[in-house]
Scaffold this motif. Sequence first.
Motif, PDB file in Angstrom:
ATOM      1  N   ALA A 138       0.545  -1.331  -0.082  1.00 25.82           N
ATOM      2  CA  ALA A 138       0.028  -0.014   0.027  1.00 25.82           C
ATOM      3  C   ALA A 138       0.867   1.212   0.123  1.00 25.82           C
ATOM      4  CB  ALA A 138      -1.165  -0.043   1.121  1.00 25.82           C
ATOM      5  N   ALA A 139       2.218   1.238   0.433  1.00 30.81           N
ATOM      6  CA  ALA A 139       3.133   2.161   0.462  1.00 30.81           C
ATOM      7  C   ALA A 139       3.387   2.758  -0.859  1.00 30.81           C
ATOM      8  CB  ALA A 139       4.323   1.997   1.216  1.00 30.81           C
ATOM      9  N   PRO A 140       3.604   3.853  -1.177  1.00 33.16           N
ATOM     10  CA  PRO A 140       3.818   4.626  -2.495  1.00 33.16           C
ATOM     11  C   PRO A 140       5.044   3.870  -3.097  1.00 33.16           C
ATOM     12  CG  PRO A 140       3.395   6.413  -0.955  1.00 33.16           C
ATOM     13  CD  PRO A 140       3.540   5.162  -0.180  1.00 33.16           C
ATOM     14  N   SER A 141       6.174   3.700  -2.084  1.00 34.23           N
ATOM     15  CA  SER A 141       7.318   2.981  -2.675  1.00 34.23           C
ATOM     16  C   SER A 141       7.977   2.332  -1.334  1.00 34.23           C
ATOM     17  CB  SER A 141       8.147   3.884  -3.310  1.00 34.23           C
ATOM     18  OG  SER A 141       8.918   4.598  -2.231  1.00 34.23           O
ATOM     19  N   LEU A 142       8.936   1.269  -1.789  1.00 31.00           N
ATOM     20  CA  LEU A 142       9.675   0.558  -0.685  1.00 31.00           C
ATOM     21  C   LEU A 142      10.425   1.647   0.002  1.00 31.00           C
ATOM     22  CD1 LEU A 142      11.486  -2.573  -2.328  1.00 31.00           C
ATOM     23  CD2 LEU A 142      10.379  -2.398   0.156  1.00 31.00           C
ATOM     24  N   LYS A 143      11.000   2.481  -0.471  1.00 33.28           N
ATOM     25  CA  LYS A 143      11.618   3.659   0.227  1.00 33.28           C
ATOM     26  C   LYS A 143      10.924   4.339   1.146  1.00 33.28           C
ATOM     27  CE  LYS A 143      14.693   7.304  -0.689  1.00 33.28           C
ATOM     28  NZ  LYS A 143      14.845   8.423  -1.622  1.00 33.28           N
ATOM     29  N   HIS A 144       9.938   4.774   0.601  1.00 27.13           N
ATOM     30  CA  HIS A 144       8.704   5.382   1.632  1.00 27.13           C
ATOM     31  C   HIS A 144       8.452   4.625   2.845  1.00 27.13           C
ATOM     32  CE1 HIS A 144       5.004   7.275   2.728  1.00 27.13           C
ATOM     33  NE2 HIS A 144       5.445   8.326   2.169  1.00 27.13           N
ATOM     34  N   PHE A 145       8.359   3.243   2.636  1.00 32.75           N
ATOM     35  CA  PHE A 145       7.874   2.737   3.711  1.00 32.75           C
ATOM     36  C   PHE A 145       9.026   2.296   4.695  1.00 32.75           C
ATOM     37  CE2 PHE A 145       7.583  -1.765   5.635  1.00 32.75           C
ATOM     38  CZ  PHE A 145       6.217  -1.752   6.049  1.00 32.75           C
ATOM     39  N   PHE A 146      10.124   2.399   4.205  1.00 36.60           N
ATOM     40  CA  PHE A 146      11.306   2.060   5.265  1.00 36.60           C
ATOM     41  C   PHE A 146      11.960   3.172   5.911  1.00 36.60           C
ATOM     42  CE2 PHE A 146      11.361  -2.201   3.432  1.00 36.60           C
ATOM     43  CZ  PHE A 146      11.087  -3.067   4.380  1.00 36.60           C
ATOM     44  N   THR A 147      11.015   4.752   5.415  1.00 31.74           N
ATOM     45  CA  THR A 147      11.917   5.785   6.288  1.00 31.74           C
ATOM     46  C   THR A 147      11.098   5.675   7.358  1.00 31.74           C
ATOM     47  OG1 THR A 147       9.858   6.731   4.861  1.00 31.74           O
ATOM     48  CG2 THR A 147      12.123   7.154   4.130  1.00 31.74           C
ATOM     49  N   ASN A 148       9.946   5.248   7.667  1.00 34.53           N
ATOM     50  CA  ASN A 148       9.428   5.420   8.998  1.00 34.53           C
ATOM     51  C   ASN A 148       9.971   3.880   9.852  1.00 34.53           C
ATOM     52  OD1 ASN A 148       7.618   5.005  11.292  1.00 34.53           O
ATOM     53  ND2 ASN A 148       5.747   5.382  10.056  1.00 34.53           N
ATOM     54  N   SER A 149      10.654   4.641  11.052  1.00 32.80           N
ATOM     55  CA  SER A 149      11.317   3.476  11.733  1.00 32.80           C
ATOM     56  C   SER A 149      10.605   2.342  12.509  1.00 32.80           C
ATOM     57  CB  SER A 149      12.120   4.240  12.695  1.00 32.80           C
ATOM     58  OG  SER A 149      11.449   5.306  13.577  1.00 32.80           O
ATOM     59  N   TRP A 150       9.221   2.816  12.512  1.00 33.46           N
ATOM     60  CA  TRP A 150       8.200   1.997  13.313  1.00 33.46           C
ATOM     61  C   TRP A 150       7.985   0.779  11.996  1.00 33.46           C
ATOM     62  CZ3 TRP A 150       7.304   1.384  18.064  1.00 33.46           C
ATOM     63  CH2 TRP A 150       7.249   2.650  18.659  1.00 33.46           C
ATOM     64  N   ASN A 151       7.988   1.141  10.922  1.00 29.86           N
ATOM     65  CA  ASN A 151       7.659  -0.011   9.783  1.00 29.86           C
ATOM     66  C   ASN A 151       9.187  -1.031   9.933  1.00 29.86           C
ATOM     67  OD1 ASN A 151       5.394   0.918   8.920  1.00 29.86           O
ATOM     68  ND2 ASN A 151       6.004   2.209   7.504  1.00 29.86           N
ATOM     69  N   TRP A 152      10.258  -0.397   9.967  1.00 29.97           N
ATOM     70  CA  TRP A 152      11.403  -1.171  10.336  1.00 29.97           C
ATOM     71  C   TRP A 152      11.363  -1.997  11.365  1.00 29.97           C
ATOM     72  CZ3 TRP A 152      15.258  -2.699   7.643  1.00 29.97           C
ATOM     73  CH2 TRP A 152      15.924  -1.618   6.556  1.00 29.97           C
ATOM     74  N   PHE A 153      10.596  -1.509  12.591  1.00 31.04           N
ATOM     75  CA  PHE A 153      10.575  -2.369  13.726  1.00 31.04           C
ATOM     76  C   PHE A 153       9.599  -3.460  13.500  1.00 31.04           C
ATOM     77  CE2 PHE A 153       7.999  -3.274  17.696  1.00 31.04           C
ATOM     78  CZ  PHE A 153       9.137  -3.606  18.381  1.00 31.04           C
ATOM     79  N   ASP A 154       8.294  -3.327  12.867  1.00 29.23           N
ATOM     80  CA  ASP A 154       7.452  -4.211  12.490  1.00 29.23           C
ATOM     81  C   ASP A 154       8.082  -5.254  11.594  1.00 29.23           C
ATOM     82  OD1 ASP A 154       5.587  -3.120  13.873  1.00 29.23           O
ATOM     83  OD2 ASP A 154       4.310  -2.258  12.360  1.00 29.23           O
TER      84      ASP A 154
END
Lengths: 271, 271, 271, 271
Positions: free
Chosen positions: A75-91
């Motif tokens: 659902a995220a615009p791009s892979l990069k966009h998803f991984f800029t959020n550190s909570w997504n990294w955590f998940d």
Amino acid sequence: MKNHKKLPVWKQKLGQLVENRWFTSSVIILILINAIVVGLETYPNLYSEYKSAFWTADRILLWIFTVEIALRLLAAPSLKHFFTNSWNWFDFIIVAAGHVFVGAHFVTVLRILRVLRVFRAISVVPSLRRLVDALLMTIPALGNIMLLMSIIFYIFAVIGTMLFQQVSPEYFGNLQLSLLTLFQVVTLESWASEVMRPIFEILPWSWLYFVSFVLVGTFVVFNLFIGVIVNNVEKAESAEEEVKDTHNEVMELRKEVQELKHLIKNEVINK
Amino acid sequence: MKNHKKLPVWKQKLGQLVENRWFTSSVIILILINAIVVGLETYPNLYSEYKSAFWTADRILLWIFTVEIALRLLAAPSLKHFFTNSWNWFDFIIVAAGHVFVGAHFVTVLRILRVLRVFRAISVVPSLRRLVDALLMTIPALGNIMLLMSIIFYIFAVIGTMLFQQVSPEYFGNLQLSLLTLFQVVTLESWASEVMRPIFEILPWSWLYFVSFVLVGTFVVFNLFIGVIVNNVEKAESAEEEVKDTHNEVMELRKEVQELKHLIKNEVINK
Amino acid sequence: MKNHKKLPVWKQKLGQLVENRWFTSSVIILILINAIVVGLETYPNLYSEYKSAFWTADRILLWIFTVEIALRLLAAPSLKHFFTNSWNWFDFIIVAAGHVFVGAHFVTVLRILRVLRVFRAISVVPSLRRLVDALLMTIPALGNIMLLMSIIFYIFAVIGTMLFQQVSPEYFGNLQLSLLTLFQVVTLESWASEVMRPIFEILPWSWLYFVSFVLVGTFVVFNLFIGVIVNNVEKAESAEEEVKDTHNEVMELRKEVQELKHLIKNEVINK
Amino acid sequence: MKNHKKLPVWKQKLGQLVENRWFTSSVIILILINAIVVGLETYPNLYSEYKSAFWTADRILLWIFTVEIALRLLAAPSLKHFFTNSWNWFDFIIVAAGHVFVGAHFVTVLRILRVLRVFRAISVVPSLRRLVDALLMTIPALGNIMLLMSIIFYIFAVIGTMLFQQVSPEYFGNLQLSLLTLFQVVTLESWASEVMRPIFEILPWSWLYFVSFVLVGTFVVFNLFIGVIVNNVEKAESAEEEVKDTHNEVMELRKEVQELKHLIKNEVINK
């Protein structure tokens, strides 16, 4: 999340699904179930009897979480966009690790990972996420005082090891033990009754070491705390800038009134 | 209480009686007597000798309190109005429970109820009631941080039980014991000398668990406290909104002065 | 002290003497000597050897202090004026008691009195006197919260005595012991390791009592502390009233500008 | 450092070298190496095996630091200028002492000196130096409250020694021991379980001494802490003076508007 318009339709739909209240609620319920499962696993009788059931439940939960994160990622615009959020990294890491270690022999590591999944409750509930973000935000401002604390800890640990190695091997046997003991002393836990008194009986000057460390240590820790308080109070009082604005505002207003006065004086009266 | 006029006359009279200074003072004195009675009851010799006297005193006090609350209830505009105040609920339950459990075999429950009646001193003295209201009011604002605390406690308790169940059954034997132990650790009471050190001797890496919990736990508890402080300071500084008002006030004033200037410029000079 | 003119000349001269820097300095030095003497007296060998010397030193110091206070009293405009200051009461009682108990058999009481004379350092040094005055001033504002604390302590003490009298006679044997134990618990000192754990092993539900008391007790104590902080911060921020004044000032100013505008509109333009 | 122009050229060049980023970084790295060396020395096996290597490393480091400080001293406009900065004193003494004690038999003193050199990390890193300066700056403001604390400690120590000398020689055997015990009590460490309870069993009135000291001691320590907080908050809020300025500004503005009004009334209307 604001530029949904340029995303392909399926991404938009997925984004709507992922941000839906029901979706989030379902995930929270699954995390709660995960929490109950890992809680029940700690009872040896229950665990040995229903071992396979626990294993199955864990597998199912892991795969549901995997699908959930995959959906979020898509659902995220791009892979990069998803991984800029550190909570997504955590998940991502928490769930990915569940797959990586699955066949491993480190059963304890795997079980701890399952427990850590409960931390996902923080990343899923927005108000908790904001709270933790706020708490973590106060840490970098304390960098210097923590560096100072480390220097003080290290110096006292080296001196402590040098002086009390023979007298109190349990507490000052080596540098690591001394550091742990100093951490205990700074929390004021049994610093006198257990740590100092036995050494004090053999080395009567040793009180100097402990009293000075307690004074310096609590003083610095206390200032570390004050740093956090003042930080918080300041944030709550950023309205004060507003007050400063008022000052400038009034200054400019005054100038205008003065201009007005001269205007009247010169134009109206001297006319 | 403000719309007494529409109440029947007897309700008005009762309301005056119930809010009378002498009435309140008498109730406070009775609560004091109740406090002394339950205090004296704790001395086994006194209790066994004057058992029936204590019983009688308790019965009389209970009935006086019952009458008092009945009067308050009758003086209230309506049943609903009476029970919207949670302090009235508190008074009602404390006294009603005294009647409900009277014939019961749970002597201890009954005696504890008698002691809890002393808490009525808070509901009767207005300044104390306001203080407790103010203290309780700070709790909901801390909801999120308490939720975070619970998550951290639960995760550490599950991990602690998993890791130290065999090594330290007294402190980490099961999930409940671990939660209690973590509560002890967060108050920093004997966390090292009694809880960690014995485990540390067998599992040398266990310091990681304890030090991280002490750091995280005290950091969150400390922020919980800061939340209360900042809350209180903010309340004391709500005058700041006033300051903000000043800003808007000055802004509007400036506009008016500018209008005035244009007025003079256009009408007076260009005339 | 400001209306010296109406005092007889000898009172004026005495007042000048008593407020002289050298007089005060001498008294401080004598208090220091008194402090050293009582310190040395605690060493049994020294005391038994120089008993009569200590006795003589004490007699001399007591008489010098008596003369000093007599001078202060004579320098005061009136007896009443002298005793309106509570520090003078303190000085008077400390010294008078030294004479009253002189022949008594209570040697310990007499020796404690001698030690308490060192407290006179506070009443003699103005900056210390102001500090202690400021500290004591914060106490009355905490009246309500201390009353609440007392109620909570009393109720928990009665319940604790009822429940744990048999199980833990050392800590909850009677009401006084329970109160002392609760004071220890509220300072978090060994509340778990020494007080709760032994009871917990026999009565597994007892953790409820202790955890609830620790939560309630520390919460109230903490709020007591916050009260002091907010009190202090408020004092430091009384400048905020000034801000409120500004608001009113601006409001009135605005009215004047509006009047001015109407004035110009009606008189200048419509002319 | 600002009036470099009048210095001889070689002093200017030296000053540039000494304030160079690379120079400072190198010194920090050498301090880190020094820290690691003293850390490794605490391991007896390592120390005995590589004794001469440690000795050589220490000699080299000492001489490098000596050269560094000599360069700083030469780069300074004058000897006096160099020694007005207390951090330079600190650096000088730490390094000079290393030379003075080199041949001495006090191996421990020499080794402690080597460890203290790690404190130079504070004097070399500007942000740490500023932090420590800020921390130390808060101490003089607390002079009075620390004097009060000393008086209270001394009086309680003398009374404690008098009363409990025989009963508890371990904690109150003499004045020094009593002072140390009171320091332990004020940190609330085992004050009840270890210090008071054993005395309390023999002297039932002794709780009065301990409870009053805990109340007075923690109250004063707490106020000492509040002093630091309020100090810090005040510094952060010096913007309030700005607010006061606003008030005066508005007052003057109002006068001008009033003048303006009279001007219009008299000149425009009555014309």
